[in-house]
Design a protein around this motif. Structure first.
Motif: not given
Length: 344
Positions: A34-48, A82-87
């Motif tokens: 949960h923590q790792a995926i959340g960090e990935g989603y947050q990185a996606l939000a920042v980049a977007s 791509q880093q969180v695409r697996f979810v």
């Protein structure tokens, strides 16, 4: 009689202790995920968010510097996805969000058809229209088309034409909104995720599915190792921008950072630490193929020396998929299920 009772009690206590340890490991793994995926989603939000700002800047002042910044912003945001695409479960299932981020595969070239139709409208494209126009319009591939498609770039509609800029800005805004929503919804999803045992297997199957898609559809098929046996770079994702292999690298990196730690926790708790170590080593071997393999797929499949590079990558990915999808899954009692994303 008393001796037998003591033996039975000891056995029962050992079983309860074993179950308790397994339950603790399961929850610990879900906490890691949960923590790792959340960090990935947050990185996606920042980049977007940075991508949207770059789109606005370019359409306000269309110079070479802003175009370079825009292209790089698209690449960073796309690779963050791509880093969180697996979810493939939880909030990303809502409203087909995964398809809104990346409509792929696109065998009928709907992205180009939709783009040309929208840019040909008399009125400027709005975020509301993008939201109502279907998944082929709403994500990274549509922006990739506007930024990189050769035929489009040589047309009258090419950026910074007003129609293309309106579409670029509307889609960028849609992506940013979806990214922020996904990150927020994942945070809200925490209690349900941690308290629901079924998400242990769902997360493992998500990683398994991502590796299967990576091996079969993102590598084997374009390499001509499946289907009709012909090499075809144009069935890969991100072929227009030449980012197909970098996307593969990002997916593997995402799995290593955001999926593997939780899997390792579970395997170690089930006394399969050696297998966990071999999977860790195999992830490292896959990533050792880069940055040499960071080349356009169109180049890789046309030149024999470059093709050997991606052949080596394919072998390493296949071995990794076998370790996770067969050995680890069997060790943890996980049955491979239907992948709802069908290639995301």
């Amino acid at each position: 009689m008393h001796t037998m009772t003591r033996i039975l009690c000891a056995s029962a206590l050992a079983l309860c202790s074993s179950l308790a340890l397994a339950g603790t490991a399961d929850r610990q793994a879900r906490q890691q995920w949960h923590q790792a995926i959340g960090e990935g989603y947050q990185a996606l939000a920042v980049a977007s968010g940075q991508l949207q700002s770059a789109a606005d800047d370019y359409c306000t002042t269309a110079n070479d510097s802003n175009r370079t910044t825009l292209n790089k912003a698209w690449q960073r945001a796309f690779l963050a996805w791509q880093q969180v695409r697996f979810v493939d479960f939880g909030p990303v299932e809502q409203n087909n969000l995964s398809w809104q981020f990346q409509f792929w595969p696109d065998p009928k070239n709907l992205i180009a058809k939709k783009a040309n139709a929208l840019m040909g409208m008399e009125q400027p494209v709005t975020t509301e229209q993008v939201a109502q126009s279907g998944v082929a319009v709403q994500g990274f591939p549509m922006l990739e088309y506007l930024l990189y498609d050769t035929r489009h770039l040589n047309s009258d509609h090419a950026l910074p034409a007003s129609g293309a800029c309106n579409l670029l800005q509307a889609v960028s805004q849609h992506l940013r909104s979806n990214s922020e929503t996904l990150a927020a919804n994942w945070r809200s999803f925490e209690s349900r995720y941690l308290d629901t045992d079924a998400y242990r297997d769902a997360t493992i199957r998500a990683g398994m599915g991502a590796l299967e898609i990576l091996e079969e559809r993102r590598l084997a098929q374009p390499m001509g190792l499946r289907g009709n046996g012909k090499r075809n770079a144009y069935i890969t994702d991100a072929w227009r921008s030449g980012q197909s292999m970098k996307a593969v690298e990002a997916t593997v990196t995402g799995l290593k950072q955001r999926f593997l730690p939780g899997l390792t926790t579970l395997l170690t708790a089930e006394e399969h630490a050696a297998l966990a170590g071999r999977i860790q080593k195999q992830f490292d071997e896959v990533l050792e193929n880069f940055p040499v393999a960071d080349l356009p797929m169109t180049t890789a499949i046309q030149q024999d020396d470059q093709f050997r590079v991606i052949q080596s990558l394919y072998v390493d990915v296949s071995q990794l998929a076998t370790m996770v999808n067969n050995e680890a899954a069997v060790a943890l009692g996980v049955v491979r299920g239907f992948n709802s994303s069908d290639g995301d």
